[in-house]
Design an enzyme around this catalytic site. Structure first.
Site, PDB file in Angstrom:
ATOM      1  N   GLU A 345      -9.162   6.323   1.629  1.00 16.33           N
ATOM      2  CA  GLU A 345      -8.085   7.126   2.034  1.00 16.33           C
ATOM      3  C   GLU A 345      -7.533   7.883   0.740  1.00 16.33           C
ATOM      4  O   GLU A 345      -8.854   8.552  -0.098  1.00 16.33           O
ATOM      5  CB  GLU A 345      -7.236   5.661   0.627  1.00 16.33           C
ATOM      6  CG  GLU A 345      -5.945   6.719   0.763  1.00 16.33           C
ATOM      7  CD  GLU A 345      -4.534   7.097   1.818  1.00 16.33           C
ATOM      8  OE1 GLU A 345      -4.177   7.733   2.088  1.00 16.33           O
ATOM      9  OE2 GLU A 345      -4.537   6.604   2.732  1.00 16.33           O
ATOM     10  N   ASP A 390      -5.632   2.093  10.583  1.00 14.04           N
ATOM     11  CA  ASP A 390      -3.936   1.866   9.883  1.00 14.04           C
ATOM     12  C   ASP A 390      -3.677   3.533   9.949  1.00 14.04           C
ATOM     13  O   ASP A 390      -3.265   3.943   8.848  1.00 14.04           O
ATOM     14  CB  ASP A 390      -3.808   1.239   9.225  1.00 14.04           C
ATOM     15  CG  ASP A 390      -2.142   1.511   8.974  1.00 14.04           C
ATOM     16  OD1 ASP A 390      -1.768   2.095   9.709  1.00 14.04           O
ATOM     17  OD2 ASP A 390      -1.302   0.914   7.802  1.00 14.04           O
ATOM     18  N   CYS A 417       1.491   3.138  13.510  1.00  9.50           N
ATOM     19  CA  CYS A 417       3.716   3.791  13.671  1.00  9.50           C
ATOM     20  C   CYS A 417       4.142   4.301  14.484  1.00  9.50           C
ATOM     21  O   CYS A 417       5.678   4.531  14.527  1.00  9.50           O
ATOM     22  CB  CYS A 417       3.703   3.955  12.056  1.00  9.50           C
ATOM     23  SG  CYS A 417       3.065   5.599  11.706  1.00  9.50           S
TER      24      CYS A 417
END
Length: 486
Positions: A345, A390, A417
């Protein structure tokens, strides 16, 4: 032929992702944002280039037969939040399912579509809101809420918002009235003068804990007759007196002197409680700070992550890469049945939170690395057996995508998303030998145009090239804007 600057009236035939109403004028397709299927709308053509037409919605002349008056939010159509709140939830699901399926079918063949999974709740579900201070019209009284649809300046009070818990609106109303009584002004975007900027509210669905942060400028320092400490203490006391269903995890003051109209922190002060709160998902406990990434619909997130766990399948004795791992939620959900999970991340604060949460949940087989996936993934010591992706809304950087594919793992689960970014990346995966096996949509954001999609890919030998045929105008516009900034 439609002309730029001309007004037209037409019927919205359908709504493309995420909020693009489709109207045909003399056989020519026009996109009218926020137009709902079946509405008769009046619009003006404001963009026309490259064979594409876009109209700005001026007025809904006649509502759709799908729309209902009962339980409709009084702010709908005025505030810029919800897109389809006037349509019953079952109809919303049908629209979103159709949008996802249409885009997938443009790049994928012979896959299993598992339909759309509904949010366990479709009202009062949202656990995070960033409210703006301003006025509803120029030189009007103090407002605190959401930006008016289509406006950069006007702010609409949203005291009866239907997508947040009533604790949110009580805190919102009390804050606005408190500062209005004291004549405190808001921070103006053009002149960069004024004190009040934003109100950040987060609430956990499972624990009921609430975190509130008042975001202000620092311009009052040194000003006569302005006792900031006294002002903030009075605001804190006003909040503590509210009859809430939940309990405060903390009340904070954040100073932000950025020129940009964003919620960020130059300095943070704790006025009450702690600088974090706790939420629970699928039996795990997570510590969340004001700026930690965490799904805004906790009950919906359990549906999403359960789907991911189902799609990824057997993880026993396997190394799993969780790329774009955020605060490590997915990694921890998978860690209990995996040999090791490695999360990557770029946001260091999120990585620290992931490490702390994993330790708190007693998970010793999670490793979290701070860095850009593009720069880090090629140098990782572990080699993955499975990969979970993701990424942010824009999808995966092309070079990072090539590195991910080069691992050659048998199964990849891609969570998106933004379905248009997903289908763009799926075209590349298929060209490089992956097959789309299963896809499921998960509605995490009822009443809005957003939707999560979970996709299972398996490794196969390359055969035919897959042609991508989707609308990527918004993707390339963002890409070009970032390039110009650099």
């Amino acid at each position: 032929m439609v002309k730029k600057g001309q007004k037209y009236i037409g019927i919205v035939e359908k709504m493309e992702f995420p909020n693009k109403g489709v109207v045909y004028i003399d056989g020519e397709k026009v996109i009218v944002k926020n137009g709902l299927p079946g509405q008769e709308v009046c619009f003006v053509i404001n963009k026309k280039r490259g064979g594409r037409c876009e109209g700005r919605l001026l007025e809904v002349m006649k509502e759709s037969e799908l729309e209902r008056e009962e339980n409709r939010c009084p702010h709908f159509g005025i505030c810029g939040g919800c897109v389809c709140q006037s349509i019953p939830y079952e109809e919303q699901l049908k629209i979103k399912e159709g949008q996802v399926r249409e885009l997938l079918d443009s790049v994928c063949r012979d896959y299993v579509f598992d339909g759309i999974k509904r949010s366990p709740v479709y009202e009062r579900y949202r656990g995070k809101m960033e409210f703006s201070f301003g006025d509803e019209y120029k030189d009007g009284p103090l407002a605190l809420g959401m930006h008016r649809r289509g406006s950069f300046h006007d702010v609409v009070n949203v005291d009866h918002c239907r997508i947040v818990h009533e604790d949110f609106t009580k805190i919102l109303t009390a804050t606005r009235e408190y500062f209005k009584e004291r004549g405190v002004g808001f921070h103006k975007k053009l002149t960069h003068e004024g004190y009040l900027r934003h109100l950040l509210v987060r609430r956990a669905a499972k624990t009921g804990q609430i975190l509130v942060a008042l975001v202000t400028s620092g311009q009052v320092k040194g000003q006569e007759n302005f006792d900031e400490a006294c002002l903030l203490d009075g605001w804190k006391q006003r909040l503590l007196e509210l009859p809430l269903e939940g309990t405060y995890g903390g009340i904070l003051h954040i100073r932000n002197d950025s020129l940009a109209d964003v919620v960020q922190c130059d300095e943070m002060k704790r006025l009450y409680g702690q600088e974090f709160f706790y939420e629970e998902l699928l039996g795990l406990r997570f510590k969340i700070s004001p700026f930690s990434f965490f799904q805004t619909n906790s009950l919906g997130a359990e549906v999403l992550y359960s789907t991911v766990r189902e799609y990824i399948g057997d993880t026993k004795d396997k190394v799993v890469f969780d790329l774009y791992s955020g605060t490590g939620t997915i990694a921890q959900v998978l860690a209990s049945v995996a040999k090791k999970v490695v999360g990557v991340e770029i946001v260091e604060e999120a990585v620290e939170a992931a490490r702390e949460n994993a330790a708190g949940n007693g998970l010793s087989n999670c490793q979290f690395i701070a860095g850009d996936v593009l720069k880090v993934v090629g140098g990782l010591e572990d080699k993955p057996d499975l990969i979970v992706l993701d990424p942010p809304r824009d999808g995966i950087h092309p070079k990072a995508l090539e590195q991910i594919i080069d691992f050659g793992v048998g199964r990849i689960v891609y969570i998106s998303c933004k379905i248009t970014s997903l289908v763009r990346d799926l075209a590349v995966f298929q060209e490089r030998g992956y097959r789309v096996e299963r896809v499921c949509a998960v509605d995490m954001f009822p009443s809005t145009g957003n939707i999560e999609t979970v996709c299972l890919l398996s490794n196969r030998k390359p055969d035919t090239k897959v042609r991508i045929d989707v609308d990527l105008e918004d993707y390339y516009r963002i890409k070009d804007a970032k390039k110009n900034q650099n």
